[in-house]
Design an enzyme around this catalytic site. Structure first.
Site, PDB file in Angstrom:
ATOM      1  N   ASN A   1      -0.116 -30.058  97.595  1.00  0.00           N
ATOM      2  CA  ASN A   1       1.054 -29.455  97.152  1.00  0.00           C
ATOM      3  C   ASN A   1       2.077 -29.082  98.136  1.00  0.00           C
ATOM      4  OD1 ASN A   1       0.722 -30.249  94.186  1.00  0.00           O
ATOM      5  ND2 ASN A   1      -0.531 -28.297  94.179  1.00  0.00           N
TER       6      ASN A   1
ATOM      7  N   LYS B   1     -12.163 -35.981  86.796  1.00  0.00           N
ATOM      8  CA  LYS B   1     -11.136 -35.599  87.513  1.00  0.00           C
ATOM      9  C   LYS B   1     -10.106 -36.459  87.179  1.00  0.00           C
ATOM     10  CE  LYS B   1      -8.831 -34.134  91.029  1.00  0.00           C
ATOM     11  NZ  LYS B   1      -8.147 -32.814  90.778  1.00  0.00           N
TER      12      LYS B   1
ATOM     13  N   LYS C   1     -11.345 -31.543  97.860  1.00  0.00           N
ATOM     14  CA  LYS C   1     -10.950 -31.343  99.187  1.00  0.00           C
ATOM     15  C   LYS C   1     -11.400 -30.253  99.810  1.00  0.00           C
ATOM     16  CE  LYS C   1      -7.287 -28.332  99.582  1.00  0.00           C
ATOM     17  NZ  LYS C   1      -7.060 -28.211  98.431  1.00  0.00           N
TER      18      LYS C   1
HETATM   19  P1  ADP Z   1      -3.971 -26.727  96.084  1.00  0.00           P
HETATM   20  O1  ADP Z   1      -2.983 -27.961  96.122  1.00  0.00           O
HETATM   21  O2  ADP Z   1      -3.764 -25.789  97.092  1.00  0.00           O
HETATM   22  O3  ADP Z   1      -5.562 -27.033  95.989  1.00  0.00           O
HETATM   23  P2  ADP Z   1      -4.111 -25.747  93.178  1.00  0.00           P
HETATM   24  O4  ADP Z   1      -3.342 -25.958  92.466  1.00  0.00           O
HETATM   25  O5  ADP Z   1      -5.358 -26.745  93.166  1.00  0.00           O
HETATM   26  O6  ADP Z   1      -3.701 -25.633  94.843  1.00  0.00           O
HETATM   27  O7  ADP Z   1      -4.928 -24.297  93.324  1.00  0.00           O
HETATM   28  C1  ADP Z   1      -4.016 -23.163  93.405  1.00  0.00           C
HETATM   29  C2  ADP Z   1      -3.771 -22.495  92.142  1.00  0.00           C
HETATM   30  O8  ADP Z   1      -4.906 -21.990  91.470  1.00  0.00           O
HETATM   31  C3  ADP Z   1      -2.569 -21.617  92.105  1.00  0.00           C
HETATM   32  O9  ADP Z   1      -1.104 -21.913  92.060  1.00  0.00           O
HETATM   33  C4  ADP Z   1      -3.138 -20.577  90.785  1.00  0.00           C
HETATM   34  O10 ADP Z   1      -2.031 -21.031  90.083  1.00  0.00           O
HETATM   35  C5  ADP Z   1      -4.310 -21.152  90.577  1.00  0.00           C
HETATM   36  N1  ADP Z   1      -5.312 -20.041  90.416  1.00  0.00           N
HETATM   37  C6  ADP Z   1      -6.288 -20.215  88.866  1.00  0.00           C
HETATM   38  N2  ADP Z   1      -6.960 -19.170  89.029  1.00  0.00           N
HETATM   39  C7  ADP Z   1      -6.421 -18.414  90.226  1.00  0.00           C
HETATM   40  C8  ADP Z   1      -7.162 -16.996  90.633  1.00  0.00           C
HETATM   41  N3  ADP Z   1      -7.982 -16.353  89.876  1.00  0.00           N
HETATM   42  N4  ADP Z   1      -6.401 -16.428  91.554  1.00  0.00           N
HETATM   43  C9  ADP Z   1      -5.460 -17.113  91.927  1.00  0.00           C
HETATM   44  N5  ADP Z   1      -4.928 -18.261  91.749  1.00  0.00           N
HETATM   45  C10 ADP Z   1      -5.397 -18.805  90.782  1.00  0.00           C
HETATM   46 MG    MG Z   2      -6.560 -28.008  94.483  1.00  0.00          MG
END
Ligand code: ADP
Ligand code: MG
Length: 309
Positions: free
Chosen positions: A11, A128, A212
């Site tokens: 993202n 997934k 990833k």
């Molecule tokens: P990326 O593209 O960086 O892999 P993701 O959306 O897969 O991003 O993961 C990041 C998201 O994880 C954050 O935006 C948050 O909303 C979510 N998240 C879920 N659980 C937690 C947690 N315990 N602490 C922090 N963020 C969390």
């Molecule tokens: Mg992710």
């Protein structure tokens, strides 16, 4: 000289609500490149890896819409395409930023295969979600045409689901190591890598995607990284995230992190794999920081982010 493996969230280059034009993604890449160039300037050796969710989603739409004109490519090829697309943006942005700072270092992307186990339980239970949302009718039609599996995704519509097997080995790890030794800033294992299985002496691509973050932990171990840095859109890992008793986790051990994971603090599709990657790497003796680009500098000083060791 310290080696850092930096994992960028998918993202980061194509944010929610953005159209995803090349120029918009390149602008985002430039912002990320500034942060990374700062580390290189300070003497860190850097290996970059990245997610590809939004980009491979768009590539899948292109396959669907173009299917009647040109052959649609299998998923492993789509992942390879996304590595090329994102790698190109990152290497261009980072090279320009380094030159601006008077640093002459080659930056190169390596198309990376990651070996998975054919007997991985994930192949029996694809979970997934990838690509766009479809209506029930569209999903049924596509499934008939392509054989792909579709599942309802949290009431938002139907999405294709594929297996997400565990990464076992970075196939090009020796190439990556040699490039690092030669002073090259390498972008590798994008999108978790192209999933391949071994048949005798050969590899064959499979219809799956690899997480990833988990692949980043394997890469970090393979290149003997001093630290794995997972950059995402939250400044740290939280317990009871968005709950009444939310607390920022600043430093933890793999044992405690595993316990929090079992207690359900980390969402399976987002924070879960990041914490799991940190646990995997910690069990091999590595340290991991999870933070956002803004807090990266502070996190390296121990003043922000979550450290797992
Ligand atoms: P990326 O593209 O960086 O892999 P993701 O959306 O897969 O991003 O993961 C990041 C998201 O994880 C954050 O935006 C948050 O909303 C979510 N998240 C879920 N659980 C937690 C947690 N315990 N602490 C922090 N963020 C969390
Ligand atoms: Mg992710």
């Amino acid at each position: 000289m310290k080696t850092l493996v930096i994992a960028l969230g998918g993202n980061m280059l194509l944010r929610k609500g953005e159209s995803g034009t090349f120029d918009a993604q390149l602008e985002n890449a430039k912002r990320t490149a500034k942060r990374i160039a700062g580390l290189i300037e300070r003497g860190y050796r850097v290996v970059i890896t990245h997610g590809n969710g939004p980009q491979v989603g768009n590539i899948l739409i292109q396959q669907e819409k173009g299917r009647d004109e040109v052959p649609a490519m299998p998923l492993d090829v789509c992942v390879a395409e996304s590595q090329g697309e994102i790698g190109y943006m990152l290497q261009r942005a980072l090279r320009a930023e380094l030159i601006k700072r008077g640093i002459k270092r080659p930056v190169a992307t390596i198309v990376t295969q990651v070996r998975v186990d054919e007997n991985d339980a994930a192949f029996k239970n694809p979970t997934k979600p990838i690509g766009p949302f479809y209506s029930k009718q569209e999903a049924a039609k596509l499934s008939k045409k392509t054989g792909a599996l579709f599942k309802e995704d949290a009431g938002r519509g139907y999405r294709r689901v594929v297996p997400s097997p565990k990464p076992r080995e970075i196939v090009e790890k020796d190439a990556v190591r040699r490039m690092i030794k030669g002073g090259v800033i390498v972008i590798a294992s994008g999108g978790g890598g192209i999933p391949v299985v071994k048949r005798g002496n050969r590899f064959r691509g499979v219809e799956a995607v690899i997480d990833k973050d988990l692949a980043a932990a394997v890469l970090a171990e393979d290149v003997d990284a001093d630290m794995l840095i997972i950059l995402t859109d939250v400044k740290a890992v939280f317990l009871d995230y968005r709950g009444k008793c939310e607390i920022e986790l600043r430093k933890t051990t793999p044992e405690d992190a595993s316990r929090y994971m079992k207690e359900g603090h980390f969402a399976p599709g987002s924070m879960g794999p990041k914490v799991q990657a940190a646990i995997d790497f910690a069990l091999k003796g590595g340290r991991t920081i999870i933070t956002s680009p803004r807090y990266l500098e502070k996190a390296l000083k121990g003043d922000a982010g979550t450290l797992i060791e």
